[in-house]
Design an enzyme around this catalytic site. Structure first.
Site, PDB file in Angstrom:
ATOM      1  N   ARG A 128       0.829  -1.213   0.000  1.00  0.00           N
ATOM      2  CA  ARG A 128       0.000   0.000   0.000  1.00  0.00           C
ATOM      3  C   ARG A 128       0.859   1.257   0.000  1.00  0.00           C
ATOM      4  O   ARG A 128       0.435   2.289  -0.523  1.00  0.00           O
ATOM      5  CB  ARG A 128      -0.943  -0.019   1.198  1.00  0.00           C
ATOM      6  N   LYS A 131     -12.512 -10.806   8.029  1.00  0.00           N
ATOM      7  CA  LYS A 131     -13.382  -9.652   8.319  1.00  0.00           C
ATOM      8  C   LYS A 131     -14.772  -9.921   7.751  1.00  0.00           C
ATOM      9  O   LYS A 131     -15.261  -9.219   6.863  1.00  0.00           O
ATOM     10  CB  LYS A 131     -12.802  -8.391   7.674  1.00  0.00           C
ATOM     11  N   GLY A 162      -6.184  -5.832   1.635  1.00  0.00           N
ATOM     12  CA  GLY A 162      -4.867  -5.612   2.221  1.00  0.00           C
ATOM     13  C   GLY A 162      -4.164  -6.925   2.513  1.00  0.00           C
ATOM     14  O   GLY A 162      -3.004  -7.129   2.131  1.00  0.00           O
ATOM     15  N   GLY A 187     -12.639  -4.201   1.482  1.00  0.00           N
ATOM     16  CA  GLY A 187     -14.034  -3.779   1.621  1.00  0.00           C
ATOM     17  C   GLY A 187     -14.427  -2.783   0.538  1.00  0.00           C
ATOM     18  O   GLY A 187     -15.513  -2.864  -0.047  1.00  0.00           O
TER      19      GLY A 187
HETATM   20  P1  ADP Z   1      -8.410  -8.675   3.352  1.00  0.00           P
HETATM   21  O1  ADP Z   1      -7.550  -7.766   4.191  1.00  0.00           O
HETATM   22  O2  ADP Z   1      -7.682  -9.206   2.165  1.00  0.00           O
HETATM   23  O3  ADP Z   1      -9.717  -8.032   2.983  1.00  0.00           O
HETATM   24  P2  ADP Z   1      -9.355 -10.040   5.727  1.00  0.00           P
HETATM   25  O4  ADP Z   1      -8.833  -8.930   6.546  1.00  0.00           O
HETATM   26  O5  ADP Z   1     -10.829 -10.216   5.665  1.00  0.00           O
HETATM   27  O6  ADP Z   1      -8.767  -9.976   4.230  1.00  0.00           O
HETATM   28  O7  ADP Z   1      -8.805 -11.434   6.259  1.00  0.00           O
HETATM   29  C1  ADP Z   1      -7.433 -11.758   6.311  1.00  0.00           C
HETATM   30  C2  ADP Z   1      -7.157 -12.699   7.452  1.00  0.00           C
HETATM   31  O8  ADP Z   1      -8.030 -13.822   7.400  1.00  0.00           O
HETATM   32  C3  ADP Z   1      -5.787 -13.287   7.442  1.00  0.00           C
HETATM   33  O9  ADP Z   1      -5.026 -12.686   8.487  1.00  0.00           O
HETATM   34  C4  ADP Z   1      -6.000 -14.783   7.681  1.00  0.00           C
HETATM   35  O10 ADP Z   1      -5.144 -15.330   8.666  1.00  0.00           O
HETATM   36  C5  ADP Z   1      -7.431 -14.841   8.155  1.00  0.00           C
HETATM   37  N1  ADP Z   1      -8.113 -16.130   7.925  1.00  0.00           N
HETATM   38  C6  ADP Z   1      -8.301 -16.759   6.739  1.00  0.00           C
HETATM   39  N2  ADP Z   1      -8.903 -17.945   6.936  1.00  0.00           N
HETATM   40  C7  ADP Z   1      -9.116 -18.064   8.253  1.00  0.00           C
HETATM   41  C8  ADP Z   1      -9.682 -19.074   9.088  1.00  0.00           C
HETATM   42  N3  ADP Z   1     -10.151 -20.209   8.589  1.00  0.00           N
HETATM   43  N4  ADP Z   1      -9.715 -18.852  10.424  1.00  0.00           N
HETATM   44  C9  ADP Z   1      -9.215 -17.716  10.945  1.00  0.00           C
HETATM   45  N5  ADP Z   1      -8.672 -16.729  10.221  1.00  0.00           N
HETATM   46  C10 ADP Z   1      -8.607 -16.896   8.891  1.00  0.00           C
HETATM   47 MG    MG Z   2      -7.592  -7.325   6.241  1.00  0.00          MG
END
Ligand code: ADP
Ligand code: MG
Length: 396
Positions: free
Chosen positions: A34, A199, A352, A376
């Site tokens: 970023r 999230k 992210g 998001g």
């Molecule tokens: P992004 O930032 O790409 O939008 P999120 O913030 O929603 O993605 O999620 C990222 C996190 O999700 C990572 O830190 C990962 O460890 C976690 N994650 C993925 N699968 C699982 C799971 N089955 N249980 C707990 N955490 C998870």
């Molecule tokens: Mg995230």
């Protein structure tokens, strides 16, 4: 939408909102994607003789100063990448920020401390946000919005400040909207959406809208558990947003009528807890033991997801398939990333952590159609929602 090219910025003070919400490990930035994405706009402004005031947030501090969420590591990394000194103010709009801004010269760069050290930044109260935005605006002559990942938030530094200063989009915001518009206006089918991550609350809403445009929605990560629970499967100690189970049931009914748009993992990797060294095994997704936590999609799911992705015309992916930060649970995310790369589809990766995941696993941004800095925000955009931070840029 006006960009920075439409303004004469020499000798002006320009307030730039960036998305510097990056992963940190003990005061070190572990993925600077970023920050790199913000460089074209910052360099252009500095080269043209603007005094640049960068503002951003980091994490979710409780609306007051908290050294654990200081932007200091970001300021240090930005200084290295931009090759110029970055003065970090000790506050957001207080005496330190004002002093740093009055000392700012053309071609100089000041960073304000974490905007969320002030509770007014994210306040639901228009007047509160307005007051904070007024103080931010008082620091500058022009406002540049370049934090694509925060444009879905109606927050003081994203929305209200643009009402108070002449404003322009930065190059990142322009590039993001050009790429993501293809997922609204120019969809090559089949259109496959892959969702995962943790999230869940922030993103769950989007599934309803996406279910009506996508041909398939493949769901992994913690996003899968409300769906498995909605099918009356036990998810053990997996991360479950209980409030989402009924909503998931509704989506499944909707998807079933549409011919099975939603695809869930058939197997998962489970362990006693979230630790790299713990013993782990693959179990069927409808047979997660009560004392086990599912931390990745299993190999059969990874194969099924990959096949679907390889046959797609367009793919949008947000959210890691598992806890990719720990090697035993990175397999699903790696498989999905590889499938995107080998697919003929126009592929967009957003988020992210998803962006950090592909880079950490050794993939290059350039191997994908587009890597969005927004999670998001990109989801809101492609489901056709108006992003407050974009709409406000259209206002005179
Ligand atoms: P992004 O930032 O790409 O939008 P999120 O913030 O929603 O993605 O999620 C990222 C996190 O999700 C990572 O830190 C990962 O460890 C976690 N994650 C993925 N699968 C699982 C799971 N089955 N249980 C707990 N955490 C998870
Ligand atoms: Mg995230």
């Amino acid at each position: 939408m006006k960009t920075i090219d439409d303004f004469a910025v020499a000798g002006k003070r320009v307030l730039v909102r960036d998305d510097f919400n990056v992963p940190l490990d003990g005061g070190r930035v572990t993925d600077d994607g970023r920050i790199r994405a913000a460089l074209p706009t910052l360099s252009a402004l500095l080269d043209r003789g603007a005094g640049v005031i960068v503002c951003a947030h980091l994490g979710r501090p409780a609306g007051k100063p908290d050294p654990a969420y200081s932007l200091a590591p970001v300021a240090a990394r930005l200084g290295e990448l931009a090759g110029c000194p970055v003065t970090l103010a000790a506050d957001t709009v207080g005496p330190s920020a004002r002093a740093a801004v009055s000392a700012l010269r053309p071609g100089g760069l000041v960073m304000l401390e974490n905007l969320r050290f002030d509770e007014r930044e994210t306040s639901k109260d228009d007047a509160q946000r307005g007051m904070f935005a007024g103080q931010l605006a008082a620091l500058a002559d022009l406002y540049v919005s370049d934090g694509f990942g925060v444009l879905h938030r109606k927050q003081a530094s994203v929305y209200d400040v643009a009402l108070r200063l002449p404003h322009a989009a930065g190059y990142l915001v322009r590039a993001e909207t050009v790429a993501l518009r293809r997922l609204i206006a120019d969809i090559r089918r089949p259109y496959v959406v892959v969702l995962g991550g943790a999230k869940v609350e922030d993103k769950f809403d989007a599934i309803g809208d996406l279910a009506s445009v996508a041909d398939r929605i493949l769901i992994g990560g913690a996003m899968a558990f409300p769906f498995l629970a909605a099918q009356d499967h036990k998810v053990g100690t997996s991360l479950l947003a209980a409030g989402q189970v009924d909503v998931a049931r509704g989506y499944l009914a909707l998807a079933a009528r549409a011919g099975g748009t939603i695809v869930l993992p058939s197997d998962v990797v489970v362990a006693a807890g979230r630790a790299a060294g713990a013993p782990h095994e693959v179990v069927a997704a409808d047979a997660i033991p009560a004392d086990r936590m599912a931390l990745d999609i299993g190999p059969a799911s990874a194969r099924a997801f990959s096949a679907s992705i390889r046959g797609a015309g367009t793919v949008f992916w947000n959210g890691p398939m598992g806890v990719f930060e720990l090697a035993p649970y990175a397999g699903g995310t790696r498989a999905v990333a590889s499938a995107l790369i080998s697919s003929e589809a126009f592929t967009v990766v957003g988020g992210g952590d998803t962006g950090a995941a592909i880079r950490e696993l050794g993939f290059r941004d350039g191997s994908f159609g587009y890597v969005s800095t927004g999670g998001g925000a990109s989801l809101e955009y492609i489901r056709g929602k108006t992003l407050p931070g974009l709409a406000v840029l259209e206002k005179p």
